[in-house]
Motif scaffolding. Structure first.
Motif: not given
Length: 505
Positions: A282-297, A480-489
């Motif tokens: 899993v790779n991700l970056i969260v910055k100041k002044h930002e909301i990173l949404g992680i969607a998944g079942i 996030i699906y099956d333990g893997e995280l993918k960015a959405v454009e």
């Protein structure tokens, strides 16, 4: 409605101690109708349905069931078996299936005598197949329920109720853990069933599906029915005014220039005993002044990811950096002191200590606060005052600061946790299902506070199974699906929904 009634609740009242949970509520349900039941947390929805299904005995009032000739027959109150015999079925929000048994065995449980169980499986399968053909609901019958998808389990729960030949089906938050596509399909199936004469009551906090799929809406507030409205005449503003007495709005998400990275995950891997307990690279970056949404079942690694960031799980490999500093210790207390605020998924298990008081829980993660202690000694009066101040500010309602936290409702436990987190003004807020089970007003308040934290400079990770919430609050989205995280454009609902189901890259 021009169709005949099938159910009449007449003046149902239920009191718990000094709390009047339901106050003389009357309600009708008609044949082939979908009735949505809305209200704030504590408005009386669950109490009302528990009286209908026989789990609670009303203090006063009656329930009438109408037969095919339109003749009313009183329902024996406080008796679930009488409710089942009268054709009432209830599907709870949390599944009640035995995961080691296959779907057919689960459907037959409670319907067949033990010694007839195996002998009647062929006949039962024929009946289930007809129900699936008539309703459009389909699920594999010979696979252990634990291996089914969430959507398939939901269908099994409904098939189990329909197997009992129900005329009235009660659904509690039926789409809480479904993708948008699965939710739409479920309501298509429900529409098919209502055309065949089934009547449905469903409880939901999702106004989009309430407005799209119900015929009529009944609203409860403070234990009373405050209104009914045709779904064709309703809109979100009208419903909000009925539910909370005023309009509730989420502040607009203003465009902001993100700042430096607050949190970085670099090839983070946790190897669990199953995919549900693992995350991979899993790779991700969260910055100041930002909301990173992680969607998944639910069950695709969200809990593992949140526990790793919170310090509850040690990574198998990879790095966690907070403001470019590698977090060596996975001690939760060190994570909190480093500036991470946690809103846990399971508020009862991981959010509070139930036997401790409300006031004690309010300060659990901030014992060094000079306002409540001096030279290592806690000031009891200051702690009580601190709790009372935050209870007013965050609308935490309950029996008082000195009462055990376990006595609070689920919604008020969540408000206590939110008060504790937001008052600390953390660098990073990890919000895992922050509005689950909250009413419209409370959910809007949570959303606004997350937006305020973003504006103040915090980075926010929003993990949610509610795609509407993700779309409205997030600056960026990952799936996030099956333990893997993918960015959405994109913020396209259909694309994200397909990714949540693992059907698109």
């Amino acid at each position: 409605m021009t169709s005949p009634p099938v159910l009449h609740l007449n003046g149902l009242t239920k009191t718990f101690g000094s709390v009047q949970a339901a106050q003389s509520i009357s309600l009708e349900l008609f044949k082939g109708e979908v009735l949505a039941l809305l209200g704030e947390n504590g408005a009386g929805k669950t109490t009302l349905m528990n009286m209908l299904f026989g789990h609670y005995m009303p203090d006063s009032g009656t329930i009438d069931i109408f037969d095919t000739s339109g003749t009313a027959k009183p329902l024996q109150l406080g008796n679930p078996q009488a409710a089942i015999a009268a054709g009432i079925g209830m599907v709870h929000q949390h599944f009640t299936l035995a995961e080691n048994l296959d779907a057919l065995d689960n459907i037959m449980l409670g319907s067949e005598r033990f010694f007839d169980f195996r002998r009647n499986k062929t006949k039962a399968m024929q009946k289930v197949q007809k129900i699936m053909d008539d309703s459009g609901l389909a699920a594999p019958m010979n696979i252990p329920v634990g291996k089914l998808t969430v959507g398939e389990r939901q269908r099994v729960e409904i098939l189990k109720a329909l197997y009992q030949d129900v005329k009235i089906l009660v659904l509690d938050e039926p789409t809480a853990v479904l993708t948008p596509q699965e939710a739409d399909k479920l309501f298509e199936n429900i529409t098919t069933m209502t055309k065949n004469g089934l009547s449905v009551i469903f409880i939901s906090h999702k106004l989009r599906e309430v407005l799209a799929f119900s015929n009529r809406i009944a609203v409860l507030r403070h234990g009373r029915k405050v209104g009914e409205i045709s779904s064709k005449e309703a809109n979100e503003r009208k419903i909000a005014r009925l539910m909370v007495g005023e309009e509730t709005e989420i502040s607009s998400r203003k465009k902001m220039k993100s700042g430096e990275a607050v949190l970085e995950l670099d090839n983070l891997t946790i190897s669990g005993s199953s995919k549900r307990e693992s995350i991979s690279n899993v790779n991700l970056i969260v910055k100041k002044h930002e909301i990173l949404g992680i969607a998944g079942i639910s069950g695709n690694g969200q809990t593992v990811l949140a526990n790793a960031i919170s310090g509850l799980l040690k990574p198998s490999s990879g790095k966690i950096k907070l403001e470019s500093e590698i977090l060596i210790s996975n001690d939760p207390s060190n994570i909190i002191q480093a500036g991470v605020g946690r809103i846990p998924e399971d508020r009862h298990k991981d959010g509070i200590v139930g036997q401790m008081t409300v006031a004690e829980n309010m300060i659990l993660e901030d014992l060094s606060n000079k306002r409540i202690q001096s030279r290592g000694l806690l000031n009891r009066e200051a702690i009580i005052q601190h709790c009372e101040d935050l209870s007013v500010k965050y609308d935490v309602r309950g029996p008082g600061a000195n009462a055990s936290a376990r006595l609070l409702s689920g919604g008020n436990i969540q408000k206590l946790i939110l008060a504790r987190v937001f008052e600390a003004a953390p660098k990073l807020i990890l919000a895992n299902q922050p509005t689950r089970g909250l009413d419209m007003g409370a959910a809007a308040d949570v959303a606004n506070r997350l937006l305020e934290a973003r504006q103040r400079g915090s980075g926010v990770i929003l993990i949610s199974e509610d795609l509407d919430e993700i779309l409205s609050l997030s600056d960026r989205i990952m799936v996030i699906y099956d333990g893997e995280l993918k960015a959405v454009e994109t913020h396209d609902r259909e694309t994200i929904g397909l990714m949540m189901a693992g059907e698109a890259a």
